[in-house]
Design an enzyme around this catalytic site. Structure first.
Site, mmCIF file in Angstrom:
data_model
loop_
_atom_site.group_PDB
_atom_site.id
_atom_site.type_symbol
_atom_site.label_atom_id
_atom_site.label_comp_id
_atom_site.label_asym_id
_atom_site.label_seq_id
_atom_site.Cartn_x
_atom_site.Cartn_y
_atom_site.Cartn_z
ATOM 1 N N GLU A 87 0.752 -1.295 0.087
ATOM 2 C CA GLU A 87 0.072 0.128 -0.036
ATOM 3 C C GLU A 87 0.800 1.273 -0.144
ATOM 4 O O GLU A 87 0.376 2.338 0.272
ATOM 5 C CB GLU A 87 -1.202 0.057 1.140
ATOM 6 N N GLU A 97 -5.719 -8.540 0.645
ATOM 7 C CA GLU A 97 -6.319 -8.355 1.570
ATOM 8 C C GLU A 97 -7.891 -8.129 1.354
ATOM 9 O O GLU A 97 -8.176 -7.229 0.316
ATOM 10 C CB GLU A 97 -5.981 -6.883 2.350
#
Ligand SMILES: *[C@@H]1O[C@H](CO)[C@@H](O)[C@H](O)[C@H]1NC(C)=O
Length: 393
Positions: free
Chosen positions: A132, A243
């Site tokens: 991320e 995720e």
């Protein structure tokens, strides 16, 4: 042509690994009280994952965020030993934000290769350089004060350094990826990262999609749009879902409500319908580890093998087919405001991620900067991301 043969070898392995469609959970380097996890903590996690009642497959994989053991400089994370002991497959991670080099990550990894040999390397199914980092640097991430990110060019440099570092080891044939939120994958400035990797890892949380009609009944459709959009910009490279999940408790987020019932609905409509057995999937999560996040995502309490809800997959699903999605979504997406493109596509995501473990494991990091709040965003930021994104499609 060393470069091209490396790519070819990696591509071969990537397709092999993808064919295995591993099932696992995310696992940070620290616990909910921010103390370090040690080998026995991971052994307990991996045993629970493999022993989950009514699981729709064997959850014998794990996604890690760093190679470095917490409290140590560059010692291998003890999750490796636990994985060897429990035969757990690993998607490894290199923490790539807030740093100008990945020397300690590479050092820890090399120590592990030397120490454990093929017992370790045979269990490694992928390496993600970064987590991320691009999201945190995006307009959305900055708006959300998500924390320190990383530039695409630096990630590419790290990816090259990693490939070089493992070139003469068994890990040279393991596919290399990068994990990020779905919306940043379509940002053209980040395409250099897509070009540098063998597979994309995507993090998706419909729960946090403010202004998109994120009630649980719409979660499968929101997931599909973001997932399909990622596949659309992947250039044929595999997309792993690194995720995703829905909280079982915690405060509501726009139209999304956290409950065990909704967590089960999401498991069915996203996990069972779209992911399990179809693509490598790392569910969020088995064990919560960020005390700052009011949303609890763990599917079980205290590592019990009896989860909060029945994991059995249904045979029929409620999420409409993709064509219907588009029709039904335009209405719900209009709340996001001014941009026609986002309203029409309805696939605006919130650029969201709870970022929970990512911050928790940041070796030298602040530990809690992001927490659940990274997911909040303004409609303007969402639309900017989506606008940039859909020009590609
Ligand atoms: C697109 O990516 C670049 C590099 O990661 C970033 O600086 C920029 O803010 C991104 N654009 C948006 C709209 O987020």
């Amino acid at each position: 042509m060393r470069f091209s043969s490396t790519i070819a070898a990696a591509a071969l392995v990537a397709s092999t690994a993808a064919a295995d469609n591993y099932l696992g959970f995310n696992s940070g380097a620290t616990k909910a009280d921010r103390s370090a996890k040690f080998k026995e903590d991971w052994v307990a996690e991996f045993k629970t994952a493999q022993g989950l009642k009514n699981a729709p497959g064997k959850f014998n994989a794990v996604r890690l965020y760093t190679n470095i053991q917490a409290y140590a400089q560059d010692d291998p994370i003890e999750a490796f030993e636990a994985a060897i002991e429990t035969e757990t497959y690993m998607l490894l991670g290199i923490w790539a934000s807030g740093t100008t080099n990945i020397d300690k990550e590479l050092s820890a990894l090399n120590k592990a290769i030397k120490k454990y040999g093929s017992k370790f390397t045979d269990l490694v199914i992928g390496m993600s350089v970064g987590s991320e980092d691009l999201y945190r640097n995006s307009v959305t991430g900055v708006t959300n004060e998500a924390g320190v990110g990383q530039d695409p060019d630096v990630l590419v440099k790290f990816i090259e350094q990693y490939r070089k570092a493992v070139a003469d080891t068994p890990l040279s044939s393991v596919p290399v990826g990068h994990v990020d939120t779905w919306d940043v994958w379509g940002n053209t400035t980040n395409k250099v990262v897509v070009d540098a990797i063998d597979f994309l890892g995507v993090d998706e949380y419909p729960y946090y999609e403010t202004g998109k009609g994120n009630a649980i009944s719409n979660s499968g459709q929101l997931f599909d749009r973001a997932y399909d959009a990622t596949i659309g910009v992947a250039g044929g490279k595999p997309v792993w879902v690194t995720e995703t999940g829905w909280p079982s408790s915690g405060p509501a987020w726009d139209e999304a409500e956290a409950s065990v019932k909704n967590a089960k609905y999401y498991w069915n409509e996203v996990g069972c319908r779209r992911l399990f057995g179809k693509t490598p999937t790392f569910w969020y999560t088995l064990r919560d580890s960020n005390p700052d996040n009011k949303m609890q995502f763990a599917i079980t309490k205290d590592l019990s093998t009896t989860p909060l809800f029945d994991l059995t997959c249904p045979t029929t699903f409620e999420t409409p087919e993709a064509s219907e999605n588009t029709a039904s979504s335009s209405g719900s997406a209009t709340k996001s405001g001014s941009s026609g493109s986002a309203s029409e596509t309805g696939s605006a995501s919130a650029g969201n991620s709870n970022g929970e473990d990512s911050t928790a494991v940041q070796p030298d990091g602040p530990g809690s900067a992001a927490s659940g709040l990274v997911a909040s965003m303004t409609a303007t930021a969402a639309l900017a991301v989506v606008g940039a994104f859909f020009t590609l499609l």
